[in-house]
Design a protein around this motif. Structure first.
Motif, mmCIF file in Angstrom:
data_model
loop_
_atom_site.group_PDB
_atom_site.id
_atom_site.type_symbol
_atom_site.label_atom_id
_atom_site.label_comp_id
_atom_site.label_asym_id
_atom_site.label_seq_id
_atom_site.Cartn_x
_atom_site.Cartn_y
_atom_site.Cartn_z
ATOM 1 N N ILE A 140 -3.617 11.401 -15.205
ATOM 2 C CA ILE A 140 -3.209 11.899 -13.889
ATOM 3 C C ILE A 140 -1.755 12.329 -13.957
ATOM 4 O O ILE A 140 -0.840 11.505 -14.018
ATOM 5 C CB ILE A 140 -3.421 10.819 -12.812
ATOM 6 C CG1 ILE A 140 -4.897 10.395 -12.785
ATOM 7 C CG2 ILE A 140 -2.999 11.343 -11.439
ATOM 8 C CD1 ILE A 140 -5.191 9.240 -11.851
ATOM 9 N N HIS A 141 -1.573 13.616 -13.955
ATOM 10 C CA HIS A 141 -0.249 14.219 -14.088
ATOM 11 C C HIS A 141 0.561 14.069 -12.797
ATOM 12 O O HIS A 141 0.006 14.098 -11.701
ATOM 13 C CB HIS A 141 -0.437 15.708 -14.442
ATOM 14 C CG HIS A 141 0.782 16.551 -14.312
ATOM 15 N ND1 HIS A 141 0.935 17.474 -13.294
ATOM 16 C CD2 HIS A 141 1.906 16.623 -15.059
ATOM 17 C CE1 HIS A 141 2.094 18.094 -13.439
ATOM 18 N NE2 HIS A 141 2.706 17.590 -14.493
ATOM 19 N N GLN A 142 1.864 13.869 -12.947
ATOM 20 C CA GLN A 142 2.772 13.840 -11.809
ATOM 21 C C GLN A 142 3.689 15.054 -11.876
ATOM 22 O O GLN A 142 3.990 15.555 -12.958
ATOM 23 C CB GLN A 142 3.605 12.553 -11.814
ATOM 24 C CG GLN A 142 2.772 11.312 -11.542
ATOM 25 C CD GLN A 142 3.601 10.055 -11.708
ATOM 26 O OE1 GLN A 142 3.545 9.420 -12.753
ATOM 27 N NE2 GLN A 142 4.365 9.702 -10.695
ATOM 28 N N ASN A 143 4.114 15.508 -10.718
ATOM 29 C CA ASN A 143 4.949 16.700 -10.654
ATOM 30 C C ASN A 143 6.402 16.350 -10.989
ATOM 31 O O ASN A 143 7.328 16.628 -10.230
ATOM 32 C CB ASN A 143 4.848 17.322 -9.257
ATOM 33 C CG ASN A 143 5.292 18.769 -9.233
ATOM 34 O OD1 ASN A 143 5.203 19.466 -10.246
ATOM 35 N ND2 ASN A 143 5.779 19.227 -8.100
ATOM 36 N N LEU A 144 6.564 15.715 -12.142
ATOM 37 C CA LEU A 144 7.877 15.272 -12.613
ATOM 38 C C LEU A 144 7.992 15.588 -14.101
ATOM 39 O O LEU A 144 7.008 15.536 -14.834
ATOM 40 C CB LEU A 144 8.047 13.757 -12.402
ATOM 41 C CG LEU A 144 7.971 13.233 -10.974
ATOM 42 C CD1 LEU A 144 7.860 11.709 -10.988
ATOM 43 C CD2 LEU A 144 9.200 13.658 -10.176
ATOM 44 N N ILE A 166 -9.517 13.031 -23.520
ATOM 45 C CA ILE A 166 -8.546 12.890 -22.437
ATOM 46 C C ILE A 166 -8.635 14.119 -21.532
ATOM 47 O O ILE A 166 -8.521 15.251 -22.007
ATOM 48 C CB ILE A 166 -7.108 12.752 -22.970
ATOM 49 C CG1 ILE A 166 -6.968 11.485 -23.805
ATOM 50 C CG2 ILE A 166 -6.103 12.744 -21.815
ATOM 51 C CD1 ILE A 166 -5.603 11.338 -24.465
ATOM 52 N N TYR A 167 -8.877 13.888 -20.265
ATOM 53 C CA TYR A 167 -8.894 14.992 -19.289
ATOM 54 C C TYR A 167 -7.519 15.056 -18.634
ATOM 55 O O TYR A 167 -7.036 14.081 -18.083
ATOM 56 C CB TYR A 167 -9.966 14.764 -18.222
ATOM 57 C CG TYR A 167 -10.121 15.916 -17.240
ATOM 58 C CD1 TYR A 167 -11.192 16.792 -17.351
ATOM 59 C CD2 TYR A 167 -9.199 16.124 -16.222
ATOM 60 C CE1 TYR A 167 -11.350 17.846 -16.462
ATOM 61 C CE2 TYR A 167 -9.327 17.183 -15.340
ATOM 62 C CZ TYR A 167 -10.405 18.037 -15.451
ATOM 63 O OH TYR A 167 -10.543 19.087 -14.584
ATOM 64 N N PHE A 168 -6.907 16.212 -18.678
ATOM 65 C CA PHE A 168 -5.577 16.409 -18.098
ATOM 66 C C PHE A 168 -5.760 16.952 -16.683
ATOM 67 O O PHE A 168 -6.150 18.095 -16.483
ATOM 68 C CB PHE A 168 -4.786 17.406 -18.953
ATOM 69 C CG PHE A 168 -3.311 17.455 -18.642
ATOM 70 C CD1 PHE A 168 -2.848 17.945 -17.425
ATOM 71 C CD2 PHE A 168 -2.372 17.020 -19.569
ATOM 72 C CE1 PHE A 168 -1.497 18.001 -17.138
ATOM 73 C CE2 PHE A 168 -1.010 17.069 -19.295
ATOM 74 C CZ PHE A 168 -0.572 17.562 -18.082
ATOM 75 N N HIS A 169 -5.454 16.103 -15.691
ATOM 76 C CA HIS A 169 -5.584 16.514 -14.285
ATOM 77 C C HIS A 169 -4.211 16.838 -13.721
ATOM 78 O O HIS A 169 -3.349 15.977 -13.615
ATOM 79 C CB HIS A 169 -6.226 15.402 -13.453
ATOM 80 C CG HIS A 169 -6.380 15.757 -11.999
ATOM 81 N ND1 HIS A 169 -5.446 15.430 -11.051
ATOM 82 C CD2 HIS A 169 -7.353 16.448 -11.354
ATOM 83 C CE1 HIS A 169 -5.824 15.877 -9.878
ATOM 84 N NE2 HIS A 169 -6.986 16.502 -10.035
ATOM 85 N N PHE A 170 -4.004 18.094 -13.349
ATOM 86 C CA PHE A 170 -2.705 18.533 -12.863
ATOM 87 C C PHE A 170 -2.425 18.042 -11.442
ATOM 88 O O PHE A 170 -3.339 17.889 -10.629
ATOM 89 C CB PHE A 170 -2.625 20.066 -12.872
ATOM 90 C CG PHE A 170 -2.506 20.663 -14.242
ATOM 91 C CD1 PHE A 170 -1.287 20.705 -14.887
ATOM 92 C CD2 PHE A 170 -3.628 21.171 -14.881
ATOM 93 C CE1 PHE A 170 -1.174 21.249 -16.166
ATOM 94 C CE2 PHE A 170 -3.525 21.722 -16.154
ATOM 95 C CZ PHE A 170 -2.301 21.760 -16.797
ATOM 96 N N HIS A 171 -1.146 17.806 -11.174
ATOM 97 C CA HIS A 171 -0.701 17.506 -9.811
ATOM 98 C C HIS A 171 -1.004 18.720 -8.935
ATOM 99 O O HIS A 171 -0.860 19.866 -9.381
ATOM 100 C CB HIS A 171 0.805 17.214 -9.826
ATOM 101 C CG HIS A 171 1.328 16.715 -8.522
ATOM 102 N ND1 HIS A 171 1.672 17.559 -7.480
ATOM 103 C CD2 HIS A 171 1.588 15.457 -8.077
ATOM 104 C CE1 HIS A 171 2.104 16.853 -6.460
ATOM 105 N NE2 HIS A 171 2.063 15.573 -6.797
ATOM 106 N N PRO A 172 -1.428 18.509 -7.684
ATOM 107 C CA PRO A 172 -1.782 19.655 -6.826
ATOM 108 C C PRO A 172 -0.632 20.622 -6.573
ATOM 109 O O PRO A 172 -0.870 21.776 -6.201
ATOM 110 C CB PRO A 172 -2.253 18.992 -5.522
ATOM 111 C CG PRO A 172 -1.754 17.589 -5.584
ATOM 112 C CD PRO A 172 -1.709 17.226 -7.026
ATOM 113 N N ASN A 173 0.616 20.183 -6.769
ATOM 114 C CA ASN A 173 1.757 21.079 -6.570
ATOM 115 C C ASN A 173 2.212 21.775 -7.853
ATOM 116 O O ASN A 173 3.246 22.439 -7.859
ATOM 117 C CB ASN A 173 2.943 20.307 -5.973
ATOM 118 C CG ASN A 173 2.706 19.932 -4.522
ATOM 119 O OD1 ASN A 173 1.858 20.514 -3.856
ATOM 120 N ND2 ASN A 173 3.446 18.959 -4.029
#
Length: 288
Positions: A140-144, A166-173
């Motif tokens: 779970i990616h963070q916008n940081l 590993i699934y890379f899930h981008f932050h919605p922003n």
């Protein structure tokens, strides 16, 4: 220079909002992440001047950034919200511990993010028996900015044994350019994926994953509510997620690689208690 510029802009926006709100009859204004820009500081200054309660809604886990809010009130505090709307009793307790020396910023118990209601209203049944022939770690990616978004995760992928994805899930922003750059960076990593046919959205992805991993995203609460374990990639997450028995903590590539390769999928031992009571919030808002 940037300090002077930020203060100047905060004062400018304070005057602007004072004009806009001077004839308003509202008793309270809600905002979120007020600290990110001078516009919000200016809004706080205008609300303080006009006697309007500014309430900041909790966005992420409460951290030590709130230690500076425990001093006695002076001029500078006119540019801070008066209330902080916490998610639940635990977050309110953390907030109160940082606010122990004074009573300026009042942490109030909020709605306790209704994850369980939200999840029950989302059709996840079709994902609960999702068929896959690999162990799925949901990143779970963070916008940081972080090396975990590229370099470290790339190193981990090189050390994984077959059958682990590993699934890379981008932050919605996340910006389109950032997404494209990240996908290009990992184009040769066969065990890092960005799409699963017929599965999209954070909740379905959590549902089909075997475990979630993140630096300290509060999406962990949603994972807990779906009875999923969470691997935190930074030790500092212990400060943000207290008393969660479904958590694991690591801090470097070698530890993460070993953990992933040895991990055996299983349900977490206990779901989060996500019952919520709005009485405190209603009483507080009614008294404003």
């Amino acid at each position: 220079y940037w300090v002077y510029d930020f203060i100047y802009k905060s004062c400018y926006w304070s005057d602007f909002y004072s004009i806009i709100l001077k004839n308003a009859s509202c008793k309270a204004i809600f905002t979120c992440c007020y600290f990110r820009n001078p516009q919000n500081h200016g809004l706080a200054g205008a609300c303080d001047k006009l006697g309007i309660n500014l309430i900041d809604i909790q966005h992420g886990a409460i951290t030590t950034q709130f230690t500076n809010w425990c001093k006695n009130k002076d001029f500078s505090y006119s540019f801070l919200p008066k209330y902080y709307l916490c998610w639940d009793k635990e977050q309110q307790s953390i907030m109160s511990s940082y606010n122990r020396q004074g009573t300026y910023l009042k942490p109030i118990l909020g709605l306790n993010i209704p994850f369980r209601n939200h999840i029950n209203s989302t059709n996840l049944e079709k994902y609960k028996n999702f068929k896959k022939d690999y162990i799925l770690f949901l990143f779970i990616h963070q916008n940081l900015s972080s090396r975990w978004n590229n370099i470290y995760l790339n190193e981990v992928s090189k050390n994984l044994k077959p059958g682990i994805v590993i699934y890379f899930h981008f932050h919605p922003n996340s910006k389109k350019s950032e997404i494209e750059q990240t996908q290009s960076y990992f184009k040769d990593c066969k065990n890092i994926i960005f799409k699963i046919p017929q599965v999209s959205g954070l909740l379905p992805l959590i549902c089909i994953s075997d475990i979630c991993m993140t630096r300290f995203s509060t999406a962990a609460f949603e994972a807990f509510s779906l009875e999923k374990n969470v691997l935190f990639l930074e030790q500092s997450a212990k400060l943000y997620f207290r008393n969660n028995i479904n958590s694991f903590y690591t801090s470097n590539v070698a530890e993460v690689s070993r953990f992933i390769n040895k991990y055996t999928p299983h349900n977490s031992s206990k779901a989060c208690d996500l019952s919520f009571d709005t009485t405190n919030l209603i009483n507080t808002l009614s008294s404003l």
